[in-house]
Design an enzyme around this catalytic site. Structure first.
Site, PDB file in Angstrom:
ATOM      1  N   CYS A 104       0.872  -1.169   0.000  1.00  0.00           N
ATOM      2  CA  CYS A 104       0.000   0.000   0.000  1.00  0.00           C
ATOM      3  C   CYS A 104       0.915   1.226   0.000  1.00  0.00           C
ATOM      4  O   CYS A 104       1.765   1.363   0.892  1.00  0.00           O
ATOM      5  CB  CYS A 104      -0.865  -0.027   1.259  1.00  0.00           C
ATOM      6  SG  CYS A 104      -1.855   1.455   1.508  1.00  0.00           S
ATOM      7  N   CYS A 112      -0.413   3.714  -6.648  1.00  0.00           N
ATOM      8  CA  CYS A 112      -1.424   3.170  -5.725  1.00  0.00           C
ATOM      9  C   CYS A 112      -1.720   1.760  -6.203  1.00  0.00           C
ATOM     10  O   CYS A 112      -1.937   1.538  -7.402  1.00  0.00           O
ATOM     11  CB  CYS A 112      -2.684   4.027  -5.756  1.00  0.00           C
ATOM     12  SG  CYS A 112      -4.035   3.291  -4.811  1.00  0.00           S
TER      13      CYS A 112
HETATM   14  N1  DGL Z   1      -3.930   0.822  -2.155  1.00  0.00           N
HETATM   15  C1  DGL Z   1      -3.470   1.913  -1.362  1.00  0.00           C
HETATM   16  C2  DGL Z   1      -2.250   2.547  -1.960  1.00  0.00           C
HETATM   17  O1  DGL Z   1      -1.491   1.885  -2.630  1.00  0.00           O
HETATM   18  C3  DGL Z   1      -4.419   3.005  -1.045  1.00  0.00           C
HETATM   19  C4  DGL Z   1      -5.803   2.685  -0.848  1.00  0.00           C
HETATM   20  C5  DGL Z   1      -6.456   3.535   0.191  1.00  0.00           C
HETATM   21  O2  DGL Z   1      -6.628   4.748  -0.006  1.00  0.00           O
HETATM   22  O3  DGL Z   1      -6.791   2.941   1.197  1.00  0.00           O
HETATM   23  O4  DGL Z   1      -2.006   3.716  -1.739  1.00  0.00           O
END
Ligand code: DGL
Length: 281
Positions: A81, A200
């Site tokens: 993440c 993301c």
């Molecule tokens: N998947 C997460 C990232 O790579 C973000 C998702 C979220 O905002 O919770 O930043």
């Protein structure tokens, strides 16, 4: 099933953490390279998305998840993440790991992604599309400046993209508006950009639409494969860590939300059915 607390186990699976489903895009690339290893995926779906949350909350939620994965026997945890990597990784590495167990490791996704761009950009102008939290942290800019001081970086926060993915609207006509809007804004800010990082882990689900609205000739970098190959290199260089990872080709999915809805959505991300278990953090 593993005992609830396994902090003394000498070996265990790799822990992969994300706020929700996005980390599954990273997990599937890691598993494609190293299918023999054991994994636990933990999605904090009940508290996702993290993208608009404060530094303190993202840090607190991420620390809880990491401690739980350690308690489940993981010696190595990947923060799949960007938001958690941007806002929590450094504090966990510097403040929490020495207290919990200096031999365990937590790795993020931003550094390996930043490393790969040097060979893609010719104009030396790179764009980042990410959550508001990741953009506001400036982590990509800082990491890229350390590796490639000659590269100019512009970021664009896309607050609607994760909700579109989490609500399974990534393929809908409604997604077109928001995808086009942010790509246009980024390229308007810096028309010399020839490489765009999808910063993301949710964004690979929007890749088709992102491609559709990005001029041809611009490289799009979804990060999963770079994170996976960087992890493989790390494990080759650190046999002491590799020897602490169990190798039975298993995977376990944990979610802080309803396991049934996790399983249903996860199967879209992974294109095969999964079974999930509920966990409270
Ligand atoms: N998947 C997460 C990232 O790579 C973000 C998702 C979220 O905002 O919770 O930043």
């Amino acid at each position: 099933m593993m005992p609830a607390s396994n902090l003394t186990a000498a070996t265990g699976p790799i822990g992969v953490f994300d706020s929700g489903y996005g980390g599954l895009t990273v997990l599937s690339q890691i598993r494609a390279l190293m299918p023999q290893l054991d994994y636990i995926y933990l999605g904090d779906n009940a508290r996702a998305p993290y993208g608009n949350r404060s530094f303190e909350l993202v840090y607190e939620f991420t620390r809880q998840a990491v401690e739980r994965l350690f308690a489940l026997g993981c010696h190595l945890v990947i923060l799949a993440c960007n938001t958690a990597s941007a806002k929590a990784l450094r504090t966990i590495q510097q403040r929490d790991l020495p207290r919990i167990d200096p031999n365990r490791r937590v790795l993020g996704v931003i550094r390996p992604t930043a490393e790969c761009i040097g060979s893609f950009t010719h104009t030396r102008h790179v764009g980042i599309l990410a959550t508001p939290g990741t953009i506001r942290s400036h982590t990509y800019k800082l990491e890229i400046a350390k590796l490639y001081p000659d590269i100019h970086v512009e970021g664009e926060a896309c607050p609607m993209w994760v909700p579109l993915v989490e609500n399974r609207e990534f393929d809908s006509p409604g997604a077109d508006y928001f995808v086009k809007q942010h790509i246009n804004r980024l390229l308007h800010t810096d028309p010399l950009i020839d490489t765009i990082i999808l910063g993301c882990t949710h964004y690979p689900l929007l890749l088709q639409k992102i491609r559709q609205f990005t001029p041809s000739g611009i490289h799009l970098i979804p990060q999963g494969q770079y994170v996976a190959s960087s992890l493989q290199t790390y494990l080759h260089r650190h046999p002491e860590m590799m020897s602490r990872i169990t190798q039975n080709a298993t995977i376990r999915f944990l979610t802080t939300e309803h396991p049934a809805s996790f399983a249903q959505s996860a199967s879209i991300f992974l294109s095969h059915p999964v079974t999930a278990e509920h966990i409270s953090l």
